[in-house]
Scaffold this active site. Structure first.
Site, PDB file in Angstrom:
ATOM      1  N   SER A 180       0.825  -1.195   0.000  1.00 16.73           N
ATOM      2  CA  SER A 180       0.000   0.000   0.000  1.00 16.73           C
ATOM      3  C   SER A 180       0.871   1.261   0.000  1.00 16.73           C
ATOM      4  CB  SER A 180      -0.954  -0.032   1.194  1.00 16.73           C
ATOM      5  OG  SER A 180      -1.973   0.930   1.060  1.00 16.73           O
ATOM      6  N   ASP A 213      -0.098  -4.092  -4.024  1.00 15.21           N
ATOM      7  CA  ASP A 213      -1.270  -3.250  -4.161  1.00 15.21           C
ATOM      8  C   ASP A 213      -0.968  -1.811  -3.729  1.00 15.21           C
ATOM      9  OD1 ASP A 213      -3.846  -3.539  -5.266  1.00 15.21           O
ATOM     10  OD2 ASP A 213      -4.788  -3.323  -3.306  1.00 15.21           O
ATOM     11  N   HIS A 252      -7.622  -5.552  -0.626  1.00 12.88           N
ATOM     12  CA  HIS A 252      -6.357  -4.823  -0.515  1.00 12.88           C
ATOM     13  C   HIS A 252      -5.325  -5.658   0.245  1.00 12.88           C
ATOM     14  CE1 HIS A 252      -3.877  -1.298  -0.747  1.00 12.88           C
ATOM     15  NE2 HIS A 252      -3.964  -0.977   0.530  1.00 12.88           N
TER      16      HIS A 252
END
Length: 336
Positions: free
Chosen positions: A168, A195, A266
């Site tokens: 992230s 991601d 996610h």
């Protein structure tokens, strides 16, 4: 934060055949992300780069050896730290701690296989609070990590075996570290984004995003494209399991925005990465897009590995199907 909430709300109505039956699940952890986004740094920590902690994990200890980032040179004195061994640097995401499942899962996978210097960048002291504020501070945070790594490289750490991995916001953080090193003559051999965070980075309104120019080989795993994760190809090799979007198989179809359950897709990126460290069933094929892949029009493309076994010659977008629960890798069934 208003922009993020609008993006997340879409996830309540998107559906796929592989996901679980609609429900609104809640648990003691459901509102953790929201609470941390409104909270100051963890107790005893200060929101300054000098309070970033580098945690060294090894099989020889039940807990990591931890050093403030300015004292990273002390790692070289640890018997379990070998400058000639491959070194993995992992950076967690926004409002995460090293005690969270995300970090624990990645650490466990590497310790099972052994053979690595495993360093976790604990930047939770900066990662808590308002998303926009944290994102704006991310370039300076990544540069601080780059400065620390340059100290190790100057003292003999093998550049050849250096691998930066981030989830992230952590994906962008390690890209800033890699850029700092490149400006000082050290080109990172491999960088992996799990991601990479989307809001504020694509386009780069709040801060620059990771790119293929950050390392010799940049690979990316997309599992929540267009929501919390970027929908854009942002590496040399971009992997799109199940199309790379929510909802990933096994994630509930209806969730309350910003709850832990809403982050299921996610979070799938670090679960797939961890599985790739210990297994070899996550196979993929290069293809124009996911629909073309599902039609079987890319069967002539060679099989490649998603994850740690991805090779630096890979270029383009790669697709595969996965299971709804561990083990996620389907082997040949995932690409045929």
């Amino acid at each position: 934060m208003k922009w993020i909430i609008v993006i997340v709300f879409v996830s309540v109505v998107v559906s796929s055949n592989a996901q679980r039956e609609p429900s609104i699940p809640l648990s003691p952890l459901s509102f953790r992300q929201i609470t941390r986004g409104l909270s100051p740094p963890p107790m005893g920590r200060s929101p300054v780069t000098s309070d970033i902690i580098i945690r060294h994990y090894s099989r020889n200890s039940t807990s990591p050896n931890s050093r403030r980032i300015g004292n990273i040179k002390q790692l070289l004195k640890e018997p379990s730290f070998d400058v000639n061994r491959p070194t993995v640097v992992y950076a967690h995401g926004y409002v995460e701690k090293v005690t969270d499942e995300s970090v624990a899962t990645v650490v466990s996978a590497y310790l099972r296989v052994g053979g690595y210097n495993l360093l976790v960048v604990d930047w939770s002291n900066i990662a808590f609070g308002n998303y926009i504020v944290v994102a704006k501070r991310l370039p300076a945070t990544g540069e601080a990590v780059g400065i620390a790594l340059s100290k190790l490289l100057k003292r003999g750490l093998s550049l050849k075996g250096l691998h930066l991995v981030g989830h992230s916001m952590g994906a962008h953080l390690v890209s800033y570290a890699a850029r700092y090193l490149m400006a000082r003559g050290y080109t990172v051999p491999r960088m992996t984004g799990l991601d990479p965070a989307y809001p504020g980075f694509y386009p780069p309104i709040v801060a620059p995003h990771m790119s293929p120019s950050d390392a010799t080989f940049v690979d990316v795993i997309h599992t929540d494209g267009g929501y919390f994760g970027t929908p854009a190809s942002t590496g040399h090799a971009d992997f799109w399991p199940n199309g790379g979007t929510a909802k990933q198989p096994g994630c509930v179809s209806a969730t309350i925005p910003l709850t832990n359950e809403d982050f299921c897709s996610h979070f799938r990126s670090w679960l797939l990465w961890s599985e790739s460290v210990t297994g070899d069933a996550l196979l993929a094929r290069r293809c124009e897009d996911y629909d073309t892949f599902l039609r079987g029009d890319c069967q002539d493309e060679p099989l490649v590995f998603l994850g740690i076994r991805a090779t630096p010659d890979l270029r383009g977008n790669y697709y595969l199907r996965t299971a709804a629960k561990p083990p996620y890798g389907l082997g040949l069934r995932g690409v045929s």
